[in-house]
Design a protein around this motif. Structure first.
Motif, PDB file in Angstrom:
ATOM      1  N   GLU A   1       7.265  14.733   0.064  1.00 35.30           N
ATOM      2  CA  GLU A   1       6.998  13.299  -0.061  1.00 35.30           C
ATOM      3  C   GLU A   1       7.332  12.561   1.221  1.00 35.30           C
ATOM      4  O   GLU A   1       6.655  11.593   1.599  1.00 35.30           O
ATOM      5  CB  GLU A   1       7.831  12.720  -1.213  1.00 35.30           C
ATOM      6  CG  GLU A   1       7.686  11.221  -1.383  1.00 35.30           C
ATOM      7  CD  GLU A   1       8.658  10.652  -2.422  1.00 35.30           C
ATOM      8  OE1 GLU A   1       8.797   9.409  -2.481  1.00 35.30           O
ATOM      9  OE2 GLU A   1       9.284  11.439  -3.162  1.00 35.30           O
TER      10      GLU A   1
ATOM     11  N   LEU B   1       2.334  16.230   3.925  1.00 34.83           N
ATOM     12  CA  LEU B   1       1.980  16.082   2.508  1.00 34.83           C
ATOM     13  C   LEU B   1       0.481  16.209   2.231  1.00 34.83           C
ATOM     14  O   LEU B   1       0.088  16.886   1.271  1.00 34.83           O
ATOM     15  CB  LEU B   1       2.506  14.749   1.977  1.00 34.83           C
ATOM     16  CG  LEU B   1       2.179  14.425   0.512  1.00 34.83           C
ATOM     17  CD1 LEU B   1       2.797  15.459  -0.428  1.00 34.83           C
ATOM     18  CD2 LEU B   1       2.663  13.017   0.148  1.00 34.83           C
ATOM     19  N   PRO B   2      -0.406  15.578   3.032  1.00 33.01           N
ATOM     20  CA  PRO B   2      -1.840  15.666   2.716  1.00 33.01           C
ATOM     21  C   PRO B   2      -2.408  17.080   2.806  1.00 33.01           C
ATOM     22  O   PRO B   2      -3.510  17.324   2.298  1.00 33.01           O
ATOM     23  CB  PRO B   2      -2.495  14.759   3.769  1.00 33.01           C
ATOM     24  CG  PRO B   2      -1.418  13.868   4.255  1.00 33.01           C
ATOM     25  CD  PRO B   2      -0.170  14.680   4.181  1.00 33.01           C
TER      26      PRO B   2
ATOM     27  N   THR C   1      -2.914  12.539  10.720  1.00 34.88           N
ATOM     28  CA  THR C   1      -2.179  11.909   9.625  1.00 34.88           C
ATOM     29  C   THR C   1      -1.275  10.798  10.140  1.00 34.88           C
ATOM     30  O   THR C   1      -1.246   9.692   9.582  1.00 34.88           O
ATOM     31  CB  THR C   1      -1.344  12.953   8.866  1.00 34.88           C
ATOM     32  OG1 THR C   1      -2.205  13.991   8.385  1.00 34.88           O
ATOM     33  CG2 THR C   1      -0.629  12.333   7.678  1.00 34.88           C
TER      34      THR C   1
ATOM     35  N   SER D   1      -1.509   6.623   9.709  1.00 32.34           N
ATOM     36  CA  SER D   1      -0.426   6.000   8.919  1.00 32.34           C
ATOM     37  C   SER D   1       0.022   4.667   9.496  1.00 32.34           C
ATOM     38  O   SER D   1       0.830   3.962   8.877  1.00 32.34           O
ATOM     39  CB  SER D   1       0.775   6.949   8.845  1.00 32.34           C
ATOM     40  OG  SER D   1       1.459   7.010  10.097  1.00 32.34           O
TER      41      SER D   1
ATOM     42  N   ASP E   1      -0.163   1.594   3.936  1.00 35.79           N
ATOM     43  CA  ASP E   1       0.618   2.301   2.927  1.00 35.79           C
ATOM     44  C   ASP E   1       0.336   3.798   3.051  1.00 35.79           C
ATOM     45  O   ASP E   1      -0.810   4.233   2.897  1.00 35.79           O
ATOM     46  CB  ASP E   1       0.243   1.794   1.534  1.00 35.79           C
ATOM     47  CG  ASP E   1       1.106   2.406   0.447  1.00 35.79           C
ATOM     48  OD1 ASP E   1       0.974   3.627   0.205  1.00 35.79           O
ATOM     49  OD2 ASP E   1       1.905   1.668  -0.165  1.00 35.79           O
ATOM     50  N   TYR E   2       1.363   4.568   3.328  1.00 42.06           N
ATOM     51  CA  TYR E   2       1.171   5.993   3.605  1.00 42.06           C
ATOM     52  C   TYR E   2       0.597   6.738   2.402  1.00 42.06           C
ATOM     53  O   TYR E   2      -0.425   7.425   2.512  1.00 42.06           O
ATOM     54  CB  TYR E   2       2.503   6.624   4.027  1.00 42.06           C
ATOM     55  CG  TYR E   2       2.413   8.121   4.250  1.00 42.06           C
ATOM     56  CD1 TYR E   2       1.538   8.650   5.193  1.00 42.06           C
ATOM     57  CD2 TYR E   2       3.202   9.014   3.513  1.00 42.06           C
ATOM     58  CE1 TYR E   2       1.439  10.024   5.402  1.00 42.06           C
ATOM     59  CE2 TYR E   2       3.112  10.380   3.714  1.00 42.06           C
ATOM     60  CZ  TYR E   2       2.235  10.880   4.657  1.00 42.06           C
ATOM     61  OH  TYR E   2       2.129  12.239   4.860  1.00 42.06           O
ATOM     62  N   HIS E   3       1.241   6.600   1.246  1.00 41.78           N
ATOM     63  CA  HIS E   3       0.820   7.394   0.091  1.00 41.78           C
ATOM     64  C   HIS E   3      -0.483   6.888  -0.525  1.00 41.78           C
ATOM     65  O   HIS E   3      -1.312   7.686  -0.967  1.00 41.78           O
ATOM     66  CB  HIS E   3       1.941   7.430  -0.954  1.00 41.78           C
ATOM     67  CG  HIS E   3       3.116   8.249  -0.524  1.00 41.78           C
ATOM     68  ND1 HIS E   3       4.193   7.708   0.135  1.00 41.78           N
ATOM     69  CD2 HIS E   3       3.359   9.584  -0.621  1.00 41.78           C
ATOM     70  CE1 HIS E   3       5.062   8.671   0.412  1.00 41.78           C
ATOM     71  NE2 HIS E   3       4.573   9.811  -0.034  1.00 41.78           N
ATOM     72  N   ASN E   4      -0.685   5.592  -0.558  1.00 43.00           N
ATOM     73  CA  ASN E   4      -1.884   5.048  -1.197  1.00 43.00           C
ATOM     74  C   ASN E   4      -3.116   5.076  -0.298  1.00 43.00           C
ATOM     75  O   ASN E   4      -4.246   5.110  -0.804  1.00 43.00           O
ATOM     76  CB  ASN E   4      -1.637   3.613  -1.664  1.00 43.00           C
ATOM     77  CG  ASN E   4      -0.721   3.559  -2.870  1.00 43.00           C
ATOM     78  OD1 ASN E   4      -0.723   4.473  -3.693  1.00 43.00           O
ATOM     79  ND2 ASN E   4       0.071   2.509  -2.974  1.00 43.00           N
TER      80      ASN E   4
ATOM     81  N   VAL F   1      -2.655   9.233   2.879  1.00 42.52           N
ATOM     82  CA  VAL F   1      -2.768  10.535   2.207  1.00 42.52           C
ATOM     83  C   VAL F   1      -4.162  10.708   1.601  1.00 42.52           C
ATOM     84  O   VAL F   1      -4.769  11.787   1.694  1.00 42.52           O
ATOM     85  CB  VAL F   1      -1.672  10.684   1.130  1.00 42.52           C
ATOM     86  CG1 VAL F   1      -1.903  11.951   0.307  1.00 42.52           C
ATOM     87  CG2 VAL F   1      -0.290  10.743   1.781  1.00 42.52           C
ATOM     88  N   LYS F   2      -4.703   9.650   1.018  1.00 35.59           N
ATOM     89  CA  LYS F   2      -6.041   9.734   0.426  1.00 35.59           C
ATOM     90  C   LYS F   2      -7.110   9.972   1.494  1.00 35.59           C
ATOM     91  O   LYS F   2      -8.014  10.790   1.318  1.00 35.59           O
ATOM     92  CB  LYS F   2      -6.344   8.468  -0.358  1.00 35.59           C
ATOM     93  CG  LYS F   2      -5.524   8.324  -1.627  1.00 35.59           C
ATOM     94  CD  LYS F   2      -5.862   7.047  -2.377  1.00 35.59           C
ATOM     95  CE  LYS F   2      -5.022   6.923  -3.635  1.00 35.59           C
ATOM     96  NZ  LYS F   2      -5.301   5.641  -4.360  1.00 35.59           N
TER      97      LYS F   2
ATOM     98  N   LYS G   1      11.352   4.024  -1.162  1.00 36.95           N
ATOM     99  CA  LYS G   1      11.568   4.227  -2.592  1.00 36.95           C
ATOM    100  C   LYS G   1      12.302   3.067  -3.256  1.00 36.95           C
ATOM    101  O   LYS G   1      12.068   2.772  -4.436  1.00 36.95           O
ATOM    102  CB  LYS G   1      12.371   5.524  -2.826  1.00 36.95           C
ATOM    103  CG  LYS G   1      11.611   6.801  -2.516  1.00 36.95           C
ATOM    104  CD  LYS G   1      12.507   8.008  -2.600  1.00 36.95           C
ATOM    105  CE  LYS G   1      12.850   8.391  -4.020  1.00 36.95           C
ATOM    106  NZ  LYS G   1      11.677   8.944  -4.736  1.00 36.95           N
TER     107      LYS G   1
END
Length: 302
Positions: free
Chosen positions: A18, A23-24, A112, A116, A120-123, A126-127, A288
């Protein structure tokens, strides 16, 4: 047939991935991660208590990709008392945090990190990267993926603009090794910083999460806010400056004119080989908890 490698008792594969720019490169199926790109594509890793069970790849690859090669409970013993007092607070919060790296798929990791920036990294990042990697599968094919099919963000447009320069750099012999010393990295840093839109945050993140140079840290908003509270960062300290990073060999020669105020160098001087872990832990805590208005471990009140 599944193979097994033992990790420290608190280790968390979920947490370590995470927090990483690797991660991707993975697809998660229930409790198992499968690498979808590049070297050892198809390797599957699953954690059961203090064991990593894996199919494909070898033990070294699994240790690096999972992040379990870097055990902060052991590495902290190599730091001085001042650093330990600070690091212990974060190890209490994230005892399972390793540093997941991929030294074989250097272009994908750089993409990646590039994507970034300011999002937003995860939303988002990563997509975007999962779409790119789904079309590419390896380091040669990624150079020709049609990025306009991925999205319309300015980050993707800028990557389209500079991807040919990135590809030309990574075709050079000096980018083909798996492991590098900090001194060798400075030569690579100069070349990557010559790419438009690639600043110190991009290249230092790449050095950490691709090459495993844990002396390096990115400066982000979470590091700034937490670092100030922990008295690691002073109000007059400065972010690394691209033009200075291009011309200096700061980590070796201390020849940058802002070296005593540079936050990345300051973390290196305080935490040594744990600077990257410290920055990763502050990112995690900020992302987090603090970004959601929470401080469950009272980190900012100590």
């Amino acid at each position: 047939m599944k193979k097994v490698v033992e990790v420290w008792s608190e280790f968390s594969l979920d947490l370590s991935l995470e927090a990483s720019f690797t991660l991707p490169l993975f697809y998660k199926m229930e409790d198992e991660y499968m690498k979808i790109y590049g070297k050892s594509r198809g390797v599957k890793i699953r954690q059961e208590r203090n064991l990593l069970k894996y199919e494909g790849g070898d033990e070294l690859e699994v240790l690096m990709l999972s992040g379990s090669w870097f055990n902060p409970h052991i590495e902290i013993r190599k730091t001085n008392k001042t650093a330990r007092n600070i690091l212990e607070r974060l190890i209490e919060i994230f005892p399972g945090l390793g540093i997941s790296i991929d030294p074989w798929d250097k272009i994908a990791v750089l993409y990646t990190i590039f994507l970034s920036r300011n999002t937003d990294y995860h939303n988002n990042t990563v997509k975007w990267m999962k779409k790119i990697l789904g079309k590419a599968l390896d380091e040669e094919a990624i150079k020709s993926v049609q990025l306009s099919d991925i999205g319309r963000s300015y980050q993707l447009e800028q990557l389209t603009e500079v991807r040919a320069k990135i590809a030309s750099l990574f075709s050079l012999e000096e980018f083909r090794k798996e492991m590098y010393s900090l001194e060798e990295f400075l030569d690579l840093r100069k070349k990557i910083l010559s790419v438009k839109y690639c600043g110190p945050k991009v290249v230092h993140g790449w050095g950490l999460f691709s090459l495993g140079l844990t002396y390096l840290s990115q400066v982000d908003r979470h590091l700034l806010s937490i670092g100030k509270i922990l008295n690691v960062i002073n109000p007059d300290d400065k972010n690394p400056v691209k033009i200075l990073c291009i011309t200096s060999r700061c980590f070796i020669n201390k020849d940058c004119k802002i070296v005593d105020k540079c936050i990345t160098y300051k973390l290196y001087s305080i935490f040594g080989h744990m600077a990257g872990w410290f920055q990763t832990a502050t990112y995690l805590y900020g992302a987090k908890y603090l970004s959601r208005g929470r401080d469950p471990y009272k980190l900012l009140k100590r």
